[in-house]
Design an enzyme around this catalytic site. Structure first.
Site, PDB file in Angstrom:
ATOM      1  N   ASP A  89       0.946  -1.218   0.031  1.00 16.17           N
ATOM      2  CA  ASP A  89      -0.041  -0.146   0.259  1.00 16.17           C
ATOM      3  C   ASP A  89       0.445   0.960  -0.462  1.00 16.17           C
ATOM      4  OD1 ASP A  89      -3.184   0.234   0.323  1.00 16.17           O
ATOM      5  OD2 ASP A  89      -2.306   1.712   2.181  1.00 16.17           O
TER       6      ASP A  89
ATOM      7  N   ASP B 264      -8.658   3.344 -10.112  1.00 17.60           N
ATOM      8  CA  ASP B 264      -8.662   2.177  -9.278  1.00 17.60           C
ATOM      9  C   ASP B 264      -9.079   2.255  -7.122  1.00 17.60           C
ATOM     10  OD1 ASP B 264      -8.963  -0.815  -9.527  1.00 17.60           O
ATOM     11  OD2 ASP B 264      -6.899  -0.732  -8.397  1.00 17.60           O
TER      12      ASP B 264
ATOM     13  N   HIS C 152      -9.343   3.191  -1.071  1.00 14.15           N
ATOM     14  CA  HIS C 152      -8.220   2.592  -0.210  1.00 14.15           C
ATOM     15  C   HIS C 152      -7.552   3.834  -0.122  1.00 14.15           C
ATOM     16  CE1 HIS C 152     -10.496  -1.323  -0.034  1.00 14.15           C
ATOM     17  NE2 HIS C 152     -10.374  -0.457  -1.365  1.00 14.15           N
TER      18      HIS C 152
ATOM     19  N   GLU D 189     -13.354   3.925  -8.387  1.00 11.52           N
ATOM     20  CA  GLU D 189     -14.082   3.333  -7.665  1.00 11.52           C
ATOM     21  C   GLU D 189     -14.359   3.114  -6.207  1.00 11.52           C
ATOM     22  OE1 GLU D 189     -13.323  -1.097  -7.470  1.00 11.52           O
ATOM     23  OE2 GLU D 189     -12.181   0.111  -7.042  1.00 11.52           O
TER      24      GLU D 189
HETATM   25  C1  AAO Z   1      -4.837 -11.131  -6.268  1.00 12.33           C
HETATM   26  C2  AAO Z   1      -5.750 -12.737  -5.470  1.00 12.33           C
HETATM   27  C3  AAO Z   1      -5.743 -12.106  -3.825  1.00 12.33           C
HETATM   28  C4  AAO Z   1      -4.225 -11.493  -3.587  1.00 12.33           C
HETATM   29  C5  AAO Z   1      -3.311 -10.482  -4.225  1.00 12.33           C
HETATM   30  C6  AAO Z   1      -2.576  -9.855  -3.998  1.00 12.33           C
HETATM   31  O1  AAO Z   1      -6.773 -12.728  -5.921  1.00 12.33           O
HETATM   32  O2  AAO Z   1      -5.732 -13.789  -3.692  1.00 12.33           O
HETATM   33  O3  AAO Z   1      -4.179 -11.997  -1.802  1.00 12.33           O
HETATM   34  O4  AAO Z   1      -4.063 -10.679  -5.893  1.00 12.33           O
HETATM   35  O5  AAO Z   1      -1.436 -11.236  -4.317  1.00 12.33           O
HETATM   36  C7  AAO Z   1      -7.787  -7.569  -8.714  1.00 12.33           C
HETATM   37  C8  AAO Z   1      -8.761  -9.118  -7.781  1.00 12.33           C
HETATM   38  C9  AAO Z   1      -7.930  -9.622  -6.895  1.00 12.33           C
HETATM   39  C10 AAO Z   1      -6.637  -9.772  -7.049  1.00 12.33           C
HETATM   40  C11 AAO Z   1      -6.365  -8.300  -7.170  1.00 12.33           C
HETATM   41  C12 AAO Z   1      -4.850  -7.981  -7.430  1.00 12.33           C
HETATM   42  O6  AAO Z   1     -10.110  -8.398  -8.034  1.00 12.33           O
HETATM   43  O7  AAO Z   1      -9.113 -10.518  -6.419  1.00 12.33           O
HETATM   44  O8  AAO Z   1      -6.063 -10.393  -5.592  1.00 12.33           O
HETATM   45  O9  AAO Z   1      -6.777  -7.208  -8.395  1.00 12.33           O
HETATM   46  O10 AAO Z   1      -4.220  -9.001  -8.475  1.00 12.33           O
HETATM   47  C13 AAO Z   1     -12.394  -4.087  -2.640  1.00 12.33           C
HETATM   48  C14 AAO Z   1     -12.373  -2.907  -3.257  1.00 12.33           C
HETATM   49  C15 AAO Z   1     -12.030  -3.066  -4.230  1.00 12.33           C
HETATM   50  C16 AAO Z   1     -11.448  -3.650  -5.147  1.00 12.33           C
HETATM   51  C17 AAO Z   1     -12.040  -5.552  -5.287  1.00 12.33           C
HETATM   52  C18 AAO Z   1     -11.822  -6.154  -5.505  1.00 12.33           C
HETATM   53  O11 AAO Z   1     -12.560  -2.140  -2.253  1.00 12.33           O
HETATM   54  O12 AAO Z   1     -11.340  -1.391  -4.781  1.00 12.33           O
HETATM   55  O13 AAO Z   1     -12.112  -5.355  -3.318  1.00 12.33           O
HETATM   56  N1  AAO Z   1     -12.000  -3.599  -6.467  1.00 12.33           N
HETATM   57  C19 AAO Z   1     -10.596  -2.924  -7.394  1.00 12.33           C
HETATM   58  C20 AAO Z   1     -10.722  -3.526  -9.022  1.00 12.33           C
HETATM   59  C21 AAO Z   1      -9.934  -4.837  -9.019  1.00 12.33           C
HETATM   60  C22 AAO Z   1      -8.718  -5.164  -8.062  1.00 12.33           C
HETATM   61  C23 AAO Z   1      -8.414  -4.064  -7.447  1.00 12.33           C
HETATM   62  C24 AAO Z   1      -9.097  -3.031  -7.026  1.00 12.33           C
HETATM   63  C25 AAO Z   1      -6.859  -4.025  -6.515  1.00 12.33           C
HETATM   64  O14 AAO Z   1     -11.781  -3.254  -9.391  1.00 12.33           O
HETATM   65  O15 AAO Z   1      -9.994  -5.622 -10.316  1.00 12.33           O
HETATM   66  O16 AAO Z   1      -8.245  -6.510  -7.717  1.00 12.33           O
HETATM   67  O17 AAO Z   1      -6.450  -3.604  -7.827  1.00 12.33           O
HETATM   68  C26 AAO Z   1     -16.586  -5.724  -0.177  1.00 12.33           C
HETATM   69  C27 AAO Z   1     -16.328  -3.716   0.422  1.00 12.33           C
HETATM   70  C28 AAO Z   1     -14.989  -3.678  -0.994  1.00 12.33           C
HETATM   71  C29 AAO Z   1     -14.603  -4.497  -1.146  1.00 12.33           C
HETATM   72  C30 AAO Z   1     -15.254  -5.943  -1.495  1.00 12.33           C
HETATM   73  C31 AAO Z   1     -13.913  -7.141  -1.795  1.00 12.33           C
HETATM   74  O18 AAO Z   1     -17.710  -5.006  -0.615  1.00 12.33           O
HETATM   75  O19 AAO Z   1     -17.008  -2.456   0.733  1.00 12.33           O
HETATM   76  O20 AAO Z   1     -14.785  -2.517  -0.877  1.00 12.33           O
HETATM   77  O21 AAO Z   1     -14.059  -4.343  -2.770  1.00 12.33           O
HETATM   78  O22 AAO Z   1     -15.664  -6.326  -0.202  1.00 12.33           O
HETATM   79  O23 AAO Z   1     -13.705  -6.934  -0.947  1.00 12.33           O
HETATM   80  C32 AAO Z   1     -22.167  -7.092  -0.176  1.00 12.33           C
HETATM   81  C33 AAO Z   1     -21.492  -5.534   0.372  1.00 12.33           C
HETATM   82  C34 AAO Z   1     -20.239  -5.207   0.301  1.00 12.33           C
HETATM   83  C35 AAO Z   1     -19.013  -5.869   0.301  1.00 12.33           C
HETATM   84  C36 AAO Z   1     -19.612  -7.590  -0.467  1.00 12.33           C
HETATM   85  C37 AAO Z   1     -18.491  -7.742  -0.856  1.00 12.33           C
HETATM   86  O24 AAO Z   1     -22.007  -6.856  -1.446  1.00 12.33           O
HETATM   87  O25 AAO Z   1     -22.183  -4.583   0.260  1.00 12.33           O
HETATM   88  O26 AAO Z   1     -19.753  -3.080   0.349  1.00 12.33           O
HETATM   89  O27 AAO Z   1     -20.852  -7.591   0.161  1.00 12.33           O
HETATM   90  O28 AAO Z   1     -17.815  -8.813   0.563  1.00 12.33           O
END
Ligand code: AAO
Length: 512
Positions: free
Chosen positions: A182, A212, A216, A248
């Site tokens: 981070d 993106d 955070h 985002e």
């Molecule tokens: C990968 C691996 C991981 C490993 C990591 C590092 O999968 O296991 O630890 O590498 O080695 C993308 C993929 C990730 C990937 C990452 C890096 O999705 O799987 O990790 O690339 O390669 C949060 C963030 C949001 C993010 C989202 C995916 O707030 O910014 O997670 N989106 C962006 C991109 C996305 C990307 C990243 C960010 C990173 O669009 O493609 O990740 O650059 C709650 C929170 C959200 C949170 C979610 C998921 O949501 O509110 O903020 O999003 O949880 O953690 C209900 C609720 C809702 C809740 C949801 C899920 O719907 O209403 O609020 O349930 O619990």
């Protein structure tokens, strides 16, 4: 007096909230994982001529190559440097794409990954798209360069070093999102590196950024970075144009961070939109299309001029991010077309159309175990080109929702309806609804399990119109249904619940 006038003219002072699309264009399309060469071609051969205003592209900077053994799409969210060198192409191809797209009035919006670098557990190596080295044990990225001092680790108070509780705003901003290193964006040095990268893209000619993981980053850091961005390149944009910013931020309500903390900095992705629209179209939780009468702010969404809206995005179409099971995607084509049609017909927000690649979905205990699968690619991991079939759809595993007749025609409908108020709302108190846009367009949906046979006030001038869902206007004839509007402005609509697409849309540019 002059000041008062200026304040009253919204278009003049919307700055980073203004999508910068060319006059008369009203939507953008996310060409997820497309190669720059293919995007350049698509701008010229399809997007420009068919009314799309721009393209959100996948992150263009150098990123980690993950092979286990195939490359996941998400490797691009793990930056290694700010060299323009990604799975989609190199800097030369990138510049060529921006130039060619801009020249046909289709602008480029970059997915900017600036909150973090790669995962903390990656280790030491050079498995990256341009061979730059990294050592996550030392938080070292020599090609930026960043070192341990440029990261937030000392500020994070959770034992794992990761975000553990989304109620705690401090850890959401100071700890690692899924273990990604981070960045300390309050540091002038880090801000400079990030803005140098973004400004380089602006100078090449991009029109804006999806930021993106904005949630955070502290709003103050975001504000500082946005404030340091150059004006857009005057080769294509008016003097003084600011980059379009859409952040985002996932705010479904009930967390420690609100989307409103960011809506003064730029637009914000309105995640409630796709979640709710999916629930309505699926008729879950007692929802009905009739309830869409006050869609938009009336549903607790952000102000329209601060919202970036979409039915699905690259995360929630495969169960990442937020939105849940209600999210509609190309897998649910019939309902999906209606939802995207509704989005494009409705004046709320600035819309982004999703354009996906397909993958073999496979659910185990409610989770898609193939959610990681990357774009169609060859054995060596390089992305396959987009091929175009004779019927104008795409091949090689690319879905190209934006080329589906119903979706593209609704993007054109939105252009025609630009600036017109929502008028003549009608519903049957269930799932048959209709509305117009001023006196230029009208759309009718039948999402009930029974046929629809009604005469409605369309507000349109009398004449014969081509339905742009079942077909379109070609020369002096309609390839699909024909709708006759009387001199009183009324028209008869018959939509069977078994129709391929149980909705009809007409507008003045599709009048015979
Ligand atoms: C990968 C691996 C991981 C490993 C990591 C590092 O999968 O296991 O630890 O590498 O080695 C993308 C993929 C990730 C990937 C990452 C890096 O999705 O799987 O990790 O690339 O390669 C949060 C963030 C949001 C993010 C989202 C995916 O707030 O910014 O997670 N989106 C962006 C991109 C996305 C990307 C990243 C960010 C990173 O669009 O493609 O990740 O650059 C709650 C929170 C959200 C949170 C979610 C998921 O949501 O509110 O903020 O999003 O949880 O953690 C209900 C609720 C809702 C809740 C949801 C899920 O719907 O209403 O609020 O349930 O619990």
């Amino acid at each position: 007096m002059t000041l008062l006038l200026l304040l009253l003219l919204p278009g003049l002072c919307t700055a980073q909230f203004n999508p910068n699309v060319a006059c008369g264009k009203t939507s953008i399309v996310h060409l997820f994982e497309w190669r720059w060469e293919d995007i350049a071609e698509e701008c010229e051969r399809y997007l420009g001529p068919n009314g799309f205003g721009g393209v959100q592209i996948s992150p263009p900077n150098e990123h980690l190559i993950v092979t286990n053994p195939y490359r996941p799409w998400w490797e691009r969210y793990q930056p290694i440097s700010y060299k323009i060198c990604s799975r989609s192409g190199d800097e030369e191809q990138f510049t060529d794409m921006v130039t060619r797209c801009n020249n046909v009035g289709v602008y480029i919006y970059v997915d900017a990954v600036i909150n973090h670098m790669c995962g903390a557990g990656v280790g030491k190596g050079s498995s990256s798209t341009c061979g730059s080295t990294y050592d996550t044990n030392l938080s070292s990225f020599p090609n930026v360069p960043y070192s341990r001092l440029d990261f937030n680790d000392d500020k994070c108070k959770t034992t794992s070093g990761n975000i553990e509780d989304y109620q705690d705003a401090d850890q959401v901003r100071s700890c690692r999102l899924v273990n990604l290193l981070d960045l300390a964006l309050e540091k002038d040095y880090v801000r400079n590196k990030v803005t140098d990268y973004l400004n380089k893209l602006i100078d090449i000619g991009v029109a804006g950024f999806r930021i993106d993981a904005s949630k955070h980053m502290w709003p103050g850091d975001m504000q500082a970075i946005v404030g340091r961005l150059n004006n857009l390149n005057t080769q294509w944009f008016p003097n003084g144009s600011r980059p379009f910013i859409f952040q985002e931020v996932i705010d479904m309500g009930g967390e420690g961070i609100s989307a409103y903390e960011y809506s003064g900095i730029g637009r914000v992705t309105e995640f409630k939109y796709g979640g709710k629209l999916g629930t309505v179209m699926r008729k879950w939780n007692g929802e009905k299309m009739a309830y869409l009468k006050n869609w938009g702010e009336g549903w607790g969404f952000l102000p329209s001029d601060r919202a970036l809206v979409f039915v699905d995005n690259h995360d929630n179409q495969r169960g990442h991010g937020a939105g849940g099971a209600s999210i509609l995607t190309f897998f649910d084509a019939r309902l999906y077309k209606m939802a995207v049609g509704f989005m494009l017909a409705h004046p709320y927000g600035f819309p982004r159309v999703m354009s996906s690649f397909s993958w073999p979905r496979s659910f185990v205990e409610g989770k898609d175990i193939n959610d990681w699968i990357g774009p169609p690619s060859y054995g060596n991991g390089s992305t396959k080109a987009i091929t175009i079939n004779e019927d104008t759809t795409c091949g090689n595993g690319w879905v190209c929702e934006h080329r589906w007749r119903q979706i593209n025609n609704m993007a054109i409908f939105r252009n025609v309806a630009n600036g017109q108020a929502l008028t003549n709302w009608w519903d049957n108190a269930e799932n048959q609804v209709a509305f117009g846009r001023g006196n230029v367009g009208f759309i009718v949906f039948n999402n009930d399990n029974r046929d629809m046979d009604v005469t409605l006030n369309t507000g349109l001038p009398a004449g014969t119109y081509c339905d742009v869902i079942s077909g379109q206007k070609e020369g002096s004839r309609c390839t699909g249904k024909q709708i006759t509007v009387s001199s009183a402005g009324t028209a008869h609509f018959k939509i069977r619940s078994s129709d391929d697409d149980p909705f009809v849309a007409i507008h003045i540019n599709a009048k015979l």
